[in-house]
Every structure is written in structure tokens, then in C-alpha cells.
Write an enzyme that holds these catalytic residues in place. Structure first.
Site, PDB file in Angstrom:
ATOM      1  N   LYS A  48      49.863  22.853  57.735  1.00  0.00           N
ATOM      2  CA  LYS A  48      51.117  22.160  58.077  1.00  0.00           C
ATOM      3  C   LYS A  48      50.819  20.878  58.845  1.00  0.00           C
ATOM      4  O   LYS A  48      51.469  19.854  58.639  1.00  0.00           O
ATOM      5  CB  LYS A  48      52.022  23.079  58.900  1.00  0.00           C
ATOM      6  CG  LYS A  48      52.688  24.150  58.045  1.00  0.00           C
ATOM      7  CD  LYS A  48      53.652  24.966  58.867  1.00  0.00           C
ATOM      8  CE  LYS A  48      54.461  25.901  57.976  1.00  0.00           C
ATOM      9  NZ  LYS A  48      55.163  26.920  58.756  1.00  0.00           N
ATOM     10  N   LYS A  71      47.570  41.707  52.041  1.00  0.00           N
ATOM     11  CA  LYS A  71      47.459  42.625  50.895  1.00  0.00           C
ATOM     12  C   LYS A  71      48.094  43.972  51.243  1.00  0.00           C
ATOM     13  O   LYS A  71      47.860  44.490  52.348  1.00  0.00           O
ATOM     14  CB  LYS A  71      45.965  42.810  50.567  1.00  0.00           C
ATOM     15  CG  LYS A  71      45.673  42.892  49.089  1.00  0.00           C
ATOM     16  CD  LYS A  71      44.176  42.926  48.856  1.00  0.00           C
ATOM     17  CE  LYS A  71      43.803  43.007  47.413  1.00  0.00           C
ATOM     18  NZ  LYS A  71      44.285  41.983  46.522  1.00  0.00           N
ATOM     19  N   SER A  75      47.283  48.054  47.145  1.00  0.00           N
ATOM     20  CA  SER A  75      46.369  47.072  46.559  1.00  0.00           C
ATOM     21  C   SER A  75      44.977  47.156  47.204  1.00  0.00           C
ATOM     22  O   SER A  75      43.956  47.016  46.532  1.00  0.00           O
ATOM     23  CB  SER A  75      46.937  45.686  46.841  1.00  0.00           C
ATOM     24  OG  SER A  75      47.103  44.973  45.709  1.00  0.00           O
ATOM     25  N   LYS A  79      41.558  48.196  45.273  1.00  0.00           N
ATOM     26  CA  LYS A  79      40.395  47.315  45.255  1.00  0.00           C
ATOM     27  C   LYS A  79      39.151  48.014  45.809  1.00  0.00           C
ATOM     28  O   LYS A  79      38.046  47.848  45.272  1.00  0.00           O
ATOM     29  CB  LYS A  79      40.689  46.030  46.047  1.00  0.00           C
ATOM     30  CG  LYS A  79      39.664  44.952  45.804  1.00  0.00           C
ATOM     31  CD  LYS A  79      40.205  43.592  46.092  1.00  0.00           C
ATOM     32  CE  LYS A  79      39.196  42.534  45.693  1.00  0.00           C
ATOM     33  NZ  LYS A  79      39.684  41.186  45.862  1.00  0.00           N
ATOM     34  N   ARG A  82      37.925  50.268  43.136  1.00  0.00           N
ATOM     35  CA  ARG A  82      37.316  49.491  42.041  1.00  0.00           C
ATOM     36  C   ARG A  82      35.914  49.031  42.427  1.00  0.00           C
ATOM     37  O   ARG A  82      35.008  48.972  41.612  1.00  0.00           O
ATOM     38  CB  ARG A  82      38.228  48.296  41.715  1.00  0.00           C
ATOM     39  CG  ARG A  82      37.769  47.466  40.549  1.00  0.00           C
ATOM     40  CD  ARG A  82      38.909  46.692  39.908  1.00  0.00           C
ATOM     41  NE  ARG A  82      39.793  46.017  40.837  1.00  0.00           N
ATOM     42  CZ  ARG A  82      39.551  44.808  41.325  1.00  0.00           C
ATOM     43  NH1 ARG A  82      38.488  44.156  40.970  1.00  0.00           N
ATOM     44  NH2 ARG A  82      40.389  44.249  42.177  1.00  0.00           N
ATOM     45  N   HIS A 145      39.502  28.292  45.064  1.00  0.00           N
ATOM     46  CA  HIS A 145      39.512  29.424  46.002  1.00  0.00           C
ATOM     47  C   HIS A 145      38.480  29.215  47.104  1.00  0.00           C
ATOM     48  O   HIS A 145      37.321  28.912  46.811  1.00  0.00           O
ATOM     49  CB  HIS A 145      39.129  30.730  45.283  1.00  0.00           C
ATOM     50  CG  HIS A 145      40.167  31.237  44.339  1.00  0.00           C
ATOM     51  ND1 HIS A 145      40.133  32.507  43.809  1.00  0.00           N
ATOM     52  CD2 HIS A 145      41.281  30.660  43.830  1.00  0.00           C
ATOM     53  CE1 HIS A 145      41.181  32.681  43.021  1.00  0.00           C
ATOM     54  NE2 HIS A 145      41.876  31.567  43.002  1.00  0.00           N
ATOM     55  N   GLU A 164      41.510  34.327  52.574  1.00  0.00           N
ATOM     56  CA  GLU A 164      41.323  33.716  51.255  1.00  0.00           C
ATOM     57  C   GLU A 164      42.352  32.592  51.102  1.00  0.00           C
ATOM     58  O   GLU A 164      43.546  32.812  51.288  1.00  0.00           O
ATOM     59  CB  GLU A 164      41.531  34.731  50.128  1.00  0.00           C
ATOM     60  CG  GLU A 164      41.266  34.095  48.759  1.00  0.00           C
ATOM     61  CD  GLU A 164      41.719  34.958  47.573  1.00  0.00           C
ATOM     62  OE1 GLU A 164      40.888  35.284  46.727  1.00  0.00           O
ATOM     63  OE2 GLU A 164      42.917  35.276  47.510  1.00  0.00           O
ATOM     64  N   ALA A 176      50.095  30.413  36.585  1.00  0.00           N
ATOM     65  CA  ALA A 176      49.503  31.639  37.157  1.00  0.00           C
ATOM     66  C   ALA A 176      50.558  32.683  37.481  1.00  0.00           C
ATOM     67  O   ALA A 176      50.340  33.879  37.263  1.00  0.00           O
ATOM     68  CB  ALA A 176      48.696  31.301  38.402  1.00  0.00           C
ATOM     69  N   HIS A 180      50.560  36.156  35.603  1.00  0.00           N
ATOM     70  CA  HIS A 180      50.409  37.353  36.445  1.00  0.00           C
ATOM     71  C   HIS A 180      51.455  38.392  36.055  1.00  0.00           C
ATOM     72  O   HIS A 180      51.155  39.576  35.890  1.00  0.00           O
ATOM     73  CB  HIS A 180      50.573  36.944  37.913  1.00  0.00           C
ATOM     74  CG  HIS A 180      50.059  37.965  38.872  1.00  0.00           C
ATOM     75  ND1 HIS A 180      50.808  39.043  39.257  1.00  0.00           N
ATOM     76  CD2 HIS A 180      48.876  38.075  39.528  1.00  0.00           C
ATOM     77  CE1 HIS A 180      50.099  39.772  40.110  1.00  0.00           C
ATOM     78  NE2 HIS A 180      48.923  39.211  40.288  1.00  0.00           N
TER      79      HIS A 180
HETATM   80  P1  0O2 Z   1      46.828  39.388  44.022  1.00  0.00           P
HETATM   81  O1  0O2 Z   1      47.952  40.212  43.542  1.00  0.00           O
HETATM   82  O2  0O2 Z   1      47.098  37.919  43.843  1.00  0.00           O
HETATM   83  O3  0O2 Z   1      46.360  39.720  45.400  1.00  0.00           O
HETATM   84  P2  0O2 Z   1      38.706  40.508  42.263  1.00  0.00           P
HETATM   85  O4  0O2 Z   1      39.748  40.190  43.337  1.00  0.00           O
HETATM   86  O5  0O2 Z   1      37.626  41.439  42.700  1.00  0.00           O
HETATM   87  O6  0O2 Z   1      39.374  40.905  40.961  1.00  0.00           O
HETATM   88  P3  0O2 Z   1      37.326  38.237  42.986  1.00  0.00           P
HETATM   89  O7  0O2 Z   1      36.096  37.660  42.393  1.00  0.00           O
HETATM   90  O8  0O2 Z   1      37.244  38.899  44.308  1.00  0.00           O
HETATM   91  O9  0O2 Z   1      37.993  39.198  41.938  1.00  0.00           O
HETATM   92  O10 0O2 Z   1      38.440  37.175  43.145  1.00  0.00           O
HETATM   93  P4  0O2 Z   1      38.812  35.832  42.422  1.00  0.00           P
HETATM   94  O11 0O2 Z   1      38.294  35.697  41.033  1.00  0.00           O
HETATM   95  O12 0O2 Z   1      38.462  34.763  43.386  1.00  0.00           O
HETATM   96  O13 0O2 Z   1      40.388  36.033  42.287  1.00  0.00           O
HETATM   97  C1  0O2 Z   1      41.132  36.619  43.295  1.00  0.00           C
HETATM   98  C2  0O2 Z   1      42.606  36.239  43.203  1.00  0.00           C
HETATM   99  O14 0O2 Z   1      42.813  35.052  42.419  1.00  0.00           O
HETATM  100  C3  0O2 Z   1      43.465  37.298  42.529  1.00  0.00           C
HETATM  101  O15 0O2 Z   1      43.843  38.203  43.509  1.00  0.00           O
HETATM  102  C4  0O2 Z   1      44.646  36.465  42.013  1.00  0.00           C
HETATM  103  O16 0O2 Z   1      45.552  36.145  43.062  1.00  0.00           O
HETATM  104  C5  0O2 Z   1      43.971  35.195  41.602  1.00  0.00           C
HETATM  105  N1  0O2 Z   1      43.510  35.247  40.197  1.00  0.00           N
HETATM  106  C6  0O2 Z   1      42.231  35.316  39.758  1.00  0.00           C
HETATM  107  N2  0O2 Z   1      42.180  35.317  38.430  1.00  0.00           N
HETATM  108  C7  0O2 Z   1      43.457  35.236  37.997  1.00  0.00           C
HETATM  109  C8  0O2 Z   1      44.045  35.181  36.687  1.00  0.00           C
HETATM  110  O17 0O2 Z   1      43.375  35.227  35.663  1.00  0.00           O
HETATM  111  N3  0O2 Z   1      45.399  35.096  36.649  1.00  0.00           N
HETATM  112  C9  0O2 Z   1      46.188  35.045  37.759  1.00  0.00           C
HETATM  113  N4  0O2 Z   1      47.496  34.945  37.597  1.00  0.00           N
HETATM  114  N5  0O2 Z   1      45.659  35.106  39.004  1.00  0.00           N
HETATM  115  C10 0O2 Z   1      44.313  35.198  39.125  1.00  0.00           C
HETATM  116  P5  0O2 Z   1      44.146  39.701  43.147  1.00  0.00           P
HETATM  117  O18 0O2 Z   1      43.734  40.548  44.290  1.00  0.00           O
HETATM  118  O19 0O2 Z   1      43.590  40.073  41.829  1.00  0.00           O
HETATM  119  O20 0O2 Z   1      45.690  39.757  42.995  1.00  0.00           O
END
Ligand code: 0O2
Length: 224
Positions: A48, A71, A75, A79, A82, A145, A164, A176, A180
Site C-alpha cells: 500500500k 490457508k 487446504s 497439502k 499430498r 510468485h 507467499e 486464473a 481455478h
Molecule cells: P490456492 O487455492 O490458491 O491456495 P503446490 O502448491 O504444491 O501445488 P507449489 O510449487 O508449491 O505447488 O506452488 P506454485 O506452483 O508456486 O503455485 C501455488 C499457487 O499458485 C496455487 O496455490 C494457486 O493459487 C496458484 N496456481 C499455480 N498454478 C496454477 C494454475 O495452473 N491455475 C491457477 N488458477 N492457479 C495456479 P494452491 O495452494 O494450489 O491453491
């Protein structure tokens, strides 16, 4: 005291002991979650401030919207499972995205400017960076990210917390959030999966073209 009485007493004691332990565990979890919330507040304020300061020189704001979230328990559980981690409080430290902030920017270059400004601050430590703008995911997902660590100053001292940060444009957010809702992490049939993957990937590159066009229009207007 007979065996039965001893058993009853033991049960009572054990129950009390486990009640106490459960209470302590709950308190420690609540405290950790509150620290994540505080870290989010810190990082949100930083964005901000950057948004406000940028408008002084450029007569426009680089940030369109900021969204924050902690989170949810379900969720987190999903995770941890997983990732093959045990469902115990210390496993939370292995997750980098319990606290998440999404910064939706007007233009692509605002994303990099804001990210650089954030990372220059001496109480922000970069843990990991994934540039899905320069290297989009196969489905077309684009965003920058950052996993950052920042101190939270508590009544009992300092605690480093991870947040994050997802930075994306309005067009990337549009794509996105719809993707989603439509298919992210859904078990679709192979046929539907392939078809929608291709269609969505095309939509994502159309959105990326739109971002480039809008940035060019902005440059033209600003150069006049
Ligand atoms: P939410 O509901 O947003 O919290 P992983 O989290 O283990 O699957 P990694 O490598 O830890 O994968 O994370 P990465 O690739 O940096 O992505 C994490 C977050 O980015 C996701 O959080 C989503 O918010 C977003 N994201 C990543 N890939 C996609 C995609 O293909 N489509 C959309 N719409 N969002 C994406 P979460 O926890 O999966 O979900």
C-alpha cells in the site's frame, strides 16, 4: 483402592492430561495463525505504501487490488498429506503458503517494479521466486510468485514468518480465477482435459497479448 477404582482414576487423570495437552496445542496453533495474519498485514502495508508513493511521480497507481488469505484448515491438511508430511504442528513450517497475498497490477512492468521495490527492503528476505510470466505453466498460467520471510514483532520477541506473494495483472487474474473455478485440480476425463487445456492455453496467450497492447497504449499516452 481396587483395580476398577484405579482404572477409573487413571482414565480421569489421562483425560485431564490429554485435555491439557489439547488446550496447549490449540493455543500454540492459534498463536501461529495469528503470526501469519500479522505477517500478511505487514506485507500488505508495504504494498500500500509503494502504491501511494508511486502515484506522487506518475499520477497513477500501479496496484489495482490486493487480496489476502490465510490457508484454510482443510487446504492445509490436504497439502500436508499430498507432500507426505505428518499432521503435526511442526509440519506447518514446511509449507510456504499458509499466508498468501495477491497483488493485482495494472501493467506487466508494474509487477517487476513492485517486486524489486519489495525485495530491496531490509526486513524482507527472498526464499524462492517462480516467474510464471517469463515461463508460463503448460496450461497458460501466468503470475510472479515470491516466497518471502519477514519479521513479526510480538510481545514476546521477534518471529520470522513466511508469506507467499503472487503478483499478476488484471488480465492474468481474470484468466486464473476462471480457470481455478473451471478445472484447476479437478479430475477431468483425458478427452475433456486435453480439449480444455488447449482452449485455456489459447485464452491465456490472448490475455498476455492484451497486456502487451495495453502497456503500449499507456506508453504512448505517457510519452505525449
Ligand atoms: P490456492 O487455492 O490458491 O491456495 P503446490 O502448491 O504444491 O501445488 P507449489 O510449487 O508449491 O505447488 O506452488 P506454485 O506452483 O508456486 O503455485 C501455488 C499457487 O499458485 C496455487 O496455490 C494457486 O493459487 C496458484 N496456481 C499455480 N498454478 C496454477 C494454475 O495452473 N491455475 C491457477 N488458477 N492457479 C495456479 P494452491 O495452494 O494450489 O491453491
Amino acid at each position: 483402592m481396587n483395580d476398577n477404582q484405579a482404572l477409573q482414576l487413571l482414565k480421569l487423570l489421562t483425560d485431564e492430561e490429554s485435555k491439557k495437552k489439547a488446550k496447549e496445542l490449540l493455543q500454540s496453533l492459534r498463536s501461529t495463525m495469528s503470526c501469519y495474519q500479522c505477517a500478511l498485514m505487514e506485507v500488505e502495508t508495504k504494498f500500500k505504501v509503494l502504491n501511494e508513493r508511486f502515484s506522487l511521480d506518475h499520477e497513477r497507481n500501479p496496484i489495482d487490488m490486493i487480496k489476502t488469505r490465510i490457508k484454510c484448515a482443510e487446504s492445509i491438511r490436504e497439502k500436508l498429506q499430498r507432500k507426505g508430511l505428518p499432521l503435526i504442528p511442526s509440519s506447518l513450517e514446511k509449507l510456504d503458503d499458509i499466508a498468501g497475498i495477491r497483488v493485482i497490477c495494472s501493467f506487466v512492468d508494474d509487477i517487476y517494479m513492485l517486486s524489486d521495490c519489495l525485495l530491496q527492503q531490509d526486513d524482507i528476505f527472498l526464499i524462492n521466486k517462480k516467474d510464471y510470466i517469463k515461463n508460463p505453466k503448460e496450461n497458460g498460467y501466468r503470475s510472479l510468485h515470491l516466497i518471502v520471510e519477514t519479521p513479526v514483532f510480538l510481545e514476546s520477541g521477534k518471529r520470522m514468518m513466511r508469506v507467499e506473494v503472487q503478483l499478476r495483472t488484471i488480465a492474468m487474474e481474470f484468466w486464473a480465477s476462471l480457470e481455478h473455478r473451471l478445472r484447476y485440480k479437478k479430475n477431468l476425463s483425458d478427452e475433456v482435459n486435453q480439449l480444455t487445456l488447449k482452449e485455456l492455453s489459447e485464452c491465456a496467450s490472448d490475455a498476455a497479448k492484451l497486456d502487451v497492447k495495453m502497456q503500449k497504449i499507456r506508453d504512448l499516452i505517457e510519452s505525449c
